[in-house]
Write an enzyme that holds these catalytic residues in place. Structure first.
Site, PDB file in Angstrom:
ATOM      1  N   CYS A 164       0.812  -1.218   0.000  1.00 38.42           N
ATOM      2  CA  CYS A 164       0.000   0.000   0.000  1.00 38.42           C
ATOM      3  C   CYS A 164       0.848   1.272   0.000  1.00 38.42           C
ATOM      4  O   CYS A 164       0.335   2.359  -0.245  1.00 38.42           O
ATOM      5  CB  CYS A 164      -0.950   0.000   1.187  1.00 38.42           C
TER       6      CYS A 164
ATOM      7  N   HIS B 231      -3.032   7.265   2.581  1.00 38.72           N
ATOM      8  CA  HIS B 231      -3.509   5.966   2.121  1.00 38.72           C
ATOM      9  C   HIS B 231      -4.883   5.684   2.740  1.00 38.72           C
ATOM     10  O   HIS B 231      -5.062   5.793   3.951  1.00 38.72           O
ATOM     11  CB  HIS B 231      -2.499   4.886   2.521  1.00 38.72           C
TER      12      HIS B 231
ATOM     13  N   ASN C 210     -10.092   0.080   0.269  1.00 38.97           N
ATOM     14  CA  ASN C 210      -8.629   0.137   0.288  1.00 38.97           C
ATOM     15  C   ASN C 210      -8.100  -0.429  -1.044  1.00 38.97           C
ATOM     16  O   ASN C 210      -8.186  -1.628  -1.282  1.00 38.97           O
ATOM     17  CB  ASN C 210      -8.118  -0.687   1.475  1.00 38.97           C
TER      18      ASN C 210
HETATM   19  O1  UT7 Z   1      -3.624  -1.133   3.664  1.00 45.25           O
HETATM   20  C1  UT7 Z   1      -2.624  -1.729   4.407  1.00 45.25           C
HETATM   21  C2  UT7 Z   1      -2.774  -1.489   5.832  1.00 45.25           C
HETATM   22  N1  UT7 Z   1      -4.041  -1.971   6.299  1.00 45.25           N
HETATM   23  C3  UT7 Z   1      -4.625  -1.347   7.278  1.00 45.25           C
HETATM   24  O2  UT7 Z   1      -4.123  -0.337   7.723  1.00 45.25           O
HETATM   25  C4  UT7 Z   1      -5.865  -1.961   7.864  1.00 45.25           C
HETATM   26  C5  UT7 Z   1      -5.834  -1.769   9.360  1.00 45.25           C
HETATM   27  N2  UT7 Z   1      -6.914  -2.425  10.086  1.00 45.25           N
HETATM   28  C6  UT7 Z   1      -8.202  -2.062  10.015  1.00 45.25           C
HETATM   29  O3  UT7 Z   1      -8.597  -1.222   9.245  1.00 45.25           O
HETATM   30  C7  UT7 Z   1      -9.134  -2.690  11.008  1.00 45.25           C
HETATM   31  O4  UT7 Z   1      -8.364  -3.396  11.975  1.00 45.25           O
HETATM   32  C8  UT7 Z   1     -10.188  -3.637  10.409  1.00 45.25           C
HETATM   33  C9  UT7 Z   1     -11.213  -2.814   9.647  1.00 45.25           C
HETATM   34  C10 UT7 Z   1      -9.541  -4.653   9.517  1.00 45.25           C
HETATM   35  C11 UT7 Z   1     -10.931  -4.340  11.548  1.00 45.25           C
HETATM   36  O5  UT7 Z   1     -11.535  -3.367  12.410  1.00 45.25           O
HETATM   37  P1  UT7 Z   1     -11.262  -3.384  13.976  1.00 45.25           P
HETATM   38  O6  UT7 Z   1     -12.021  -2.278  14.523  1.00 45.25           O
HETATM   39  O7  UT7 Z   1      -9.788  -3.408  14.207  1.00 45.25           O
HETATM   40  O8  UT7 Z   1     -11.926  -4.765  14.380  1.00 45.25           O
HETATM   41  P2  UT7 Z   1     -11.293  -5.957  15.203  1.00 45.25           P
HETATM   42  O9  UT7 Z   1     -10.516  -6.840  14.296  1.00 45.25           O
HETATM   43  O10 UT7 Z   1     -10.615  -5.434  16.427  1.00 45.25           O
HETATM   44  O11 UT7 Z   1     -12.619  -6.709  15.641  1.00 45.25           O
HETATM   45  C12 UT7 Z   1     -13.574  -6.075  16.537  1.00 45.25           C
HETATM   46  C13 UT7 Z   1     -14.830  -6.927  16.549  1.00 45.25           C
HETATM   47  C14 UT7 Z   1     -14.535  -8.416  16.746  1.00 45.25           C
HETATM   48  O12 UT7 Z   1     -15.617  -8.972  17.511  1.00 45.25           O
HETATM   49  P3  UT7 Z   1     -15.466  -9.196  19.082  1.00 45.25           P
HETATM   50  O13 UT7 Z   1     -14.262 -10.090  19.250  1.00 45.25           O
HETATM   51  O14 UT7 Z   1     -15.266  -7.831  19.663  1.00 45.25           O
HETATM   52  O15 UT7 Z   1     -16.764  -9.841  19.417  1.00 45.25           O
HETATM   53  C15 UT7 Z   1     -14.566  -8.968  15.354  1.00 45.25           C
HETATM   54  O16 UT7 Z   1     -14.912 -10.329  15.323  1.00 45.25           O
HETATM   55  O17 UT7 Z   1     -15.493  -6.833  15.291  1.00 45.25           O
HETATM   56  C16 UT7 Z   1     -15.636  -8.132  14.707  1.00 45.25           C
HETATM   57  N3  UT7 Z   1     -15.464  -8.004  13.278  1.00 45.25           N
HETATM   58  C17 UT7 Z   1     -16.471  -7.816  12.423  1.00 45.25           C
HETATM   59  N4  UT7 Z   1     -17.800  -7.757  12.622  1.00 45.25           N
HETATM   60  C18 UT7 Z   1     -18.577  -7.560  11.528  1.00 45.25           C
HETATM   61  C19 UT7 Z   1     -14.295  -7.976  12.575  1.00 45.25           C
HETATM   62  N5  UT7 Z   1     -14.544  -7.787  11.277  1.00 45.25           N
HETATM   63  C20 UT7 Z   1     -15.899  -7.692  11.152  1.00 45.25           C
HETATM   64  C21 UT7 Z   1     -16.762  -7.498  10.052  1.00 45.25           C
HETATM   65  N6  UT7 Z   1     -18.092  -7.419  10.306  1.00 45.25           N
HETATM   66  N7  UT7 Z   1     -16.307  -7.347   8.801  1.00 45.25           N
END
Ligand code: UT7
Length: 334
Positions: A112, A254, A284
């Site tokens: 990225c 980005h 993204n």
């Molecule tokens: O481009 C290269 C670099 N990439 C990035 O910079 C991406 C960086 N990361 C992100 O943008 C975020 O971490 C994500 C969008 C990928 C995920 O969001 P988050 O707020 O970090 O979610 P998380 O992984 O901490 O998960 C929080 C909760 C979890 O549930 P519990 O354990 O709290 O019950 C996940 O299971 O959200 C749940 N979850 C979802 N729920 C519905 C994770 N993904 C999803 C989803 N839909 N798509």
């Protein structure tokens, strides 16, 4: 006089297929509300099967050359993590399809951050006199490596291509690329990766069906790195340019997640109304992200000539990069 690389053309292309959050497979167990509030994404574009990164790159490159107003460049740099194939690079084919005979052409893989790395390559080619004009394209077909049932990646990434033409010019011209900061940290290599098909994890015949080539991402950890690395890189560029944050008119970061972009802006002390964003429309798009944000910013009037603009990106590797320029007056052509 010192030679600088000056942005003088801009174009982009998105494959026609639009996939809204509601169009994603029900098995993902996600929702439009979750994706919008946690990422800012409402829809993305996916390339049709049979369509490859070179196809997107050619469309974006053609528009950037039209915006530049002249059909020839000396070099094509293609930033991509999703090349058409392992060998050869995709850039030579793109150059040929654009009618650029004998142009130097090579791929850059910095995920990225690829567009920022590509800007550094293009700037180097121009300032050393190797080239007078360079077409830099960021193009990706992430749909080719997304696991459609991984809710940590499938709703996040999209396909697309953005491109700029850089020409030799003076450092004080609008569009001249200022100081560039690049960096990497391979200790984070495991955090975002697609292993299958590489030389370490070879694909046996038919094994790609097991999903070994899919992208995996430790989202939460990557999120923290993204903010910290981009903020530090931006500070480095500002220091090198002796420019204060108050003098920054626009931040084009980005487009990984709107929460990352906002946290970065807060960290730097840049108000939200100075942030250019298009993540709602494209998701993204990795190496295509920054040039597509530039294009959409120009098209919707949030990025205007004369604005001092900070560019920054972060991605797998880990890799990151930033630079600064005064936005030039460009003509967009379809
Ligand atoms: O481009 C290269 C670099 N990439 C990035 O910079 C991406 C960086 N990361 C992100 O943008 C975020 O971490 C994500 C969008 C990928 C995920 O969001 P988050 O707020 O970090 O979610 P998380 O992984 O901490 O998960 C929080 C909760 C979890 O549930 P519990 O354990 O709290 O019950 C996940 O299971 O959200 C749940 N979850 C979802 N729920 C519905 C994770 N993904 C999803 C989803 N839909 N798509």
């Amino acid at each position: 006089m010192t030679r600088a690389a000056v942005i003088s053309g801009l174009g982009g292309w998105l494959p026609p297929r639009v996939v809204t959050n509601d169009d994603l497979p029900a098995e993902l167990d996600t929702s439009d509300r979750w994706i919008r509030t946690r990422t800012g994404i409402a829809r993305r574009h996916f390339a049709a099967r049979g369509s490859a990164t070179s196809d997107l790159a050619v469309e974006a490159g053609r528009r950037a050359l039209a915006s530049f107003g002249e059909p020839n460049v000396d070099a094509v740099v293609l930033a991509t993590t999703t090349p058409d194939r392992t060998c050869p690079g995709t850039a030579p084919e793109v150059a040929t399809r654009l009618g650029l005979e004998d142009a130097a052409a090579f791929d850059v893989n910095a995920a990225c951050a690829g567009f920022l790395y590509g800007l550094a390559c293009a700037t180097g080619l121009i300032t050393t006199g190797v080239a007078d004009r360079v077409l830099l394209i960021g193009a990706e077909t992430y749909s080719s490596i997304l696991d459609p049932l991984d809710r940590g990646t499938a709703p996040i990434f999209g396909d697309g291509a953005g491109a700029v033409v850089l020409r030799a010019g003076a450092p004080d011209e609008p569009g001249a690329i200022g100081p560039i900061d690049l960096g990497s940290d391979g200790t984070g290599a495991e955090l975002i990766r697609a292993d299958g098909g590489g030389s370490r994890q070879r694909l046996a015949e038919g094994r790609e069906r097991d999903g070994e080539h899919y992208l995996t991402m430790a989202g939460r950890e990557v999120f923290k790195h993204a903010v910290v690395r981009m903020a530090a890189s931006c500070q480095t560029v500002l220091e090198r340019a002796a420019v204060g944050v108050a003098d920054i008119d626009r931040l084009v970061a980005h487009q990984a997640n709107i929460r990352i972009v906002r946290q970065l802006a807060d960290e730097l002390g840049i108000e939200r109304d100075r942030v250019v964003t298009n993540i709602d429309r494209v998701g993204n798009t990795a190496a295509a992200s920054v040039p597509l944000a530039l294009l959409h910013g120009v098209a919707d009037g949030t990025l205007r000539p004369g604005q001092r603009t900070l560019l920054t990106a972060f991605g797998a590797g880990l890799t990151w990069g930033s630079t600064l320029l005064t936005w030039p007056d460009l003509v967009l052509r379809d």
